[in-house]
Design a protein around this motif. Structure first.
Motif, mmCIF file in Angstrom:
data_model
loop_
_atom_site.group_PDB
_atom_site.id
_atom_site.type_symbol
_atom_site.label_atom_id
_atom_site.label_comp_id
_atom_site.label_asym_id
_atom_site.label_seq_id
_atom_site.Cartn_x
_atom_site.Cartn_y
_atom_site.Cartn_z
ATOM 1 N N GLN A 178 0.834 -1.199 0.000
ATOM 2 C CA GLN A 178 0.000 0.000 0.000
ATOM 3 C C GLN A 178 0.867 1.246 0.000
ATOM 4 O OE1 GLN A 178 -3.002 -0.417 3.024
ATOM 5 N NE2 GLN A 178 -3.395 1.775 3.123
ATOM 6 N N SER A 179 0.495 2.229 -0.774
ATOM 7 C CA SER A 179 1.249 3.477 -0.812
ATOM 8 C C SER A 179 0.895 4.353 0.383
ATOM 9 C CB SER A 179 0.965 4.223 -2.118
ATOM 10 O OG SER A 179 -0.404 4.562 -2.200
ATOM 11 N N ASN A 303 5.705 4.608 2.022
ATOM 12 C CA ASN A 303 5.809 4.048 0.678
ATOM 13 C C ASN A 303 5.471 5.145 -0.319
ATOM 14 O OD1 ASN A 303 6.488 1.505 1.626
ATOM 15 N ND2 ASN A 303 4.456 0.622 1.322
ATOM 16 N N ASP A 304 6.470 5.933 -0.674
ATOM 17 C CA ASP A 304 6.215 7.117 -1.498
ATOM 18 C C ASP A 304 6.802 7.028 -2.901
ATOM 19 O OD1 ASP A 304 8.861 7.284 -0.788
ATOM 20 O OD2 ASP A 304 8.717 9.249 0.166
ATOM 21 N N GLU A 306 6.033 5.637 -6.214
ATOM 22 C CA GLU A 306 4.873 5.038 -6.888
ATOM 23 C C GLU A 306 5.272 3.926 -7.855
ATOM 24 O OE1 GLU A 306 1.813 5.322 -6.014
ATOM 25 O OE2 GLU A 306 2.472 6.705 -4.446
ATOM 26 N N ASN A 309 5.897 0.933 -5.662
ATOM 27 C CA ASN A 309 4.597 0.479 -5.149
ATOM 28 C C ASN A 309 3.869 -0.338 -6.200
ATOM 29 O OD1 ASN A 309 5.077 1.876 -2.758
ATOM 30 N ND2 ASN A 309 3.868 3.654 -3.370
ATOM 31 N N GLU A 310 3.934 0.134 -7.435
ATOM 32 C CA GLU A 310 3.250 -0.561 -8.529
ATOM 33 C C GLU A 310 3.889 -1.919 -8.801
ATOM 34 O OE1 GLU A 310 2.157 0.107 -13.275
ATOM 35 O OE2 GLU A 310 3.123 1.709 -12.119
ATOM 36 N N VAL A 347 10.117 0.043 -0.651
ATOM 37 C CA VAL A 347 8.721 -0.296 -0.427
ATOM 38 C C VAL A 347 8.668 -1.320 0.693
ATOM 39 C CG1 VAL A 347 8.719 -2.086 -2.221
ATOM 40 C CG2 VAL A 347 6.561 -1.046 -1.493
#
Length: 397
Positions: A178-179, A303-304, A306, A309-310, A347
């Motif tokens: 999760q971001s 978790n910044d 992206e 995160n993806e 992450v």
């Protein structure tokens, strides 16, 4: 490549590792047997590039991908390795053999998941388009064990890193990727209160450090409720108080120890000043003196990135489908993985272990904490899949 089937085939090995680690817990900075065991096991798997550290436990191991070319990327996977000073009461047949020490936070599971990933990635190394660095980190429970490795330069050749934690409030068999904010920053403080001793029947001849300390504890609560924006999550907790010499002597010294947690880097800078003001002035009101020692450890873990995160999200979906993911609210607990995240894109994910059917409902750090071992397969697969996918994506740029 999809590591789901390979992880399933590796489960027995993962469980074997988990049980060894669980039987042999060691406290922060004392993980000597653990480090030796990890090195020996990695060498059995075929690892030759293993980095140890003088006067510091933990290690790193490098796996060179068979398709890695000059300028390729390196992804790191991290597990913590230390245990807690907890007397285990699980009754497990592989319970701690080191009395008073237990893997109550679940780091035995993290090591097992990463060992499983190391085994899988070694078996598929000819398909890797980059390198994978495995970090087995000491002393996470201190709040700053990771700092040493960053200063030692182990991330200087790393492009991204993934960490995971088994989590007792997240239901099995869910994963969380999760971001946004995941865990708060961690500061620790000690307040020493100095008074004057006297006989308990003549309190007017002394200065009661214990009474002043109690007032400080009460007044600190007003810092959270009146100095902080209610929309900003903040915890200031006193966990220890030690005071006095004897039941019939006015205490001439008291010591308070506590912690402060927040997600706001701006407000975090104001906490120390606020606590000093409250402690010093409250003590003064009682004729005592107070000094504050304040230490900042891990920053907030967020978790910044992206793109990462993806990749992590898509890896989980590739393995177990979209339904395998579940939301998890940010937590005021802290993780020194943040030291790594401050250095390179990172992450952090969670593996759910709450299982009401099996009665596994107590939280991490509990003397009864354990989990349904097959869930470890998921964390191990996510480690391997994330590493493979990150390198594959990087090689196509």
């Amino acid at each position: 490549m999809n590591y789901r089937d390979l992880a399933s085939k590796t489960l027995d090995y993962i469980i074997e590792q988990r049980r060894w680690f669980h039987r042999h817990p060691e406290l922060s900075f004392k993980e000597f047997e653990t480090t030796d065991y990890i090195e020996a096991e990695l060498r059995k798997l075929g690892f030759t590039e293993i980095q140890r550290f003088e006067n510091y436990t933990g290690l790193c191991a490098m796996l060179r991908g068979g398709k890695a070319e000059e300028g390729c990327k390196t992804v790191a996977l991290r597990s913590d390795i230390d245990a807690l000073p907890v007397l285990e009461k699980t009754g497990l047949p592989f319970a701690s053999e080191n009395e008073g020490v237990m893997h109550a936070c679940g780091h035995d599971n993290h090591m097992a998941m990463l060992m499983g990933a190391a085994k899988m990635l070694m078996e598929t190394k000819d398909e890797l388009t980059g390198n994978v660095k495995f970090i087995f980190q000491a002393a996470e429970e201190t709040g700053h064990g990771a700092e040493f490795y960053v200063e030692a330069g182990i991330l200087d050749d790393v492009d991204a890193i993934l960490g995971q934690h088994v989590w007792a409030t997240l239901d099995e068999p869910f994963l969380n990727v999760q971001s946004g904010p995941r865990m708060a920053s961690m500061d620790c403080f000690t307040i020493d209160v100095t008074g004057v001793s006297a006989h308990a029947t003549q309190p007017h001849l002394g200065v009661d450090a214990l009474l002043a300390a109690c007032a400080i504890v009460n007044n600190i609560q007003s810092f959270v409720s009146r100095s902080n924006d209610p929309l900003n999550p903040l915890i200031v907790s006193i966990g220890e108080m030690h005071a006095g010499q004897r039941y019939n002597i006015i205490a001439n010294h008291a010591q308070l120890s506590g912690t402060a947690r927040t997600f706001s880097p701006v407000f975090r800078k104001e906490i120390e000043t606020g606590l000093r003001r409250i402690a010093e002035n409250t003590a003064k009101a009682f004729g005592a003196e107070a000094t504050v020692k304040y230490e900042c450890f891990a920053n907030a873990l967020i978790n910044d990135d992206e793109e990462l995160n993806e990749i992590a999200h898509d890896a989980a979906v590739k393995l177990y489908g979209e339904d395998s993911l579940k939301e998890l609210a940010p937590m005021m607990g802290s993780e020194d993985f943040a030291f790594f995240a401050d250095k390179v894109p990172a992450v952090f994910a969670y593996v759910g272990t709450r299982n009401e059917e099996l009665g596994m409902t107590v939280g991490n750090h509990n003397d009864h904490y354990t989990l349904h071992e097959p869930v470890l397969e998921k964390g191990s697969a996510l480690f391997a899949q994330f590493a493979f996918d990150f390198l594959e994506k990087g090689s196509k740029k």
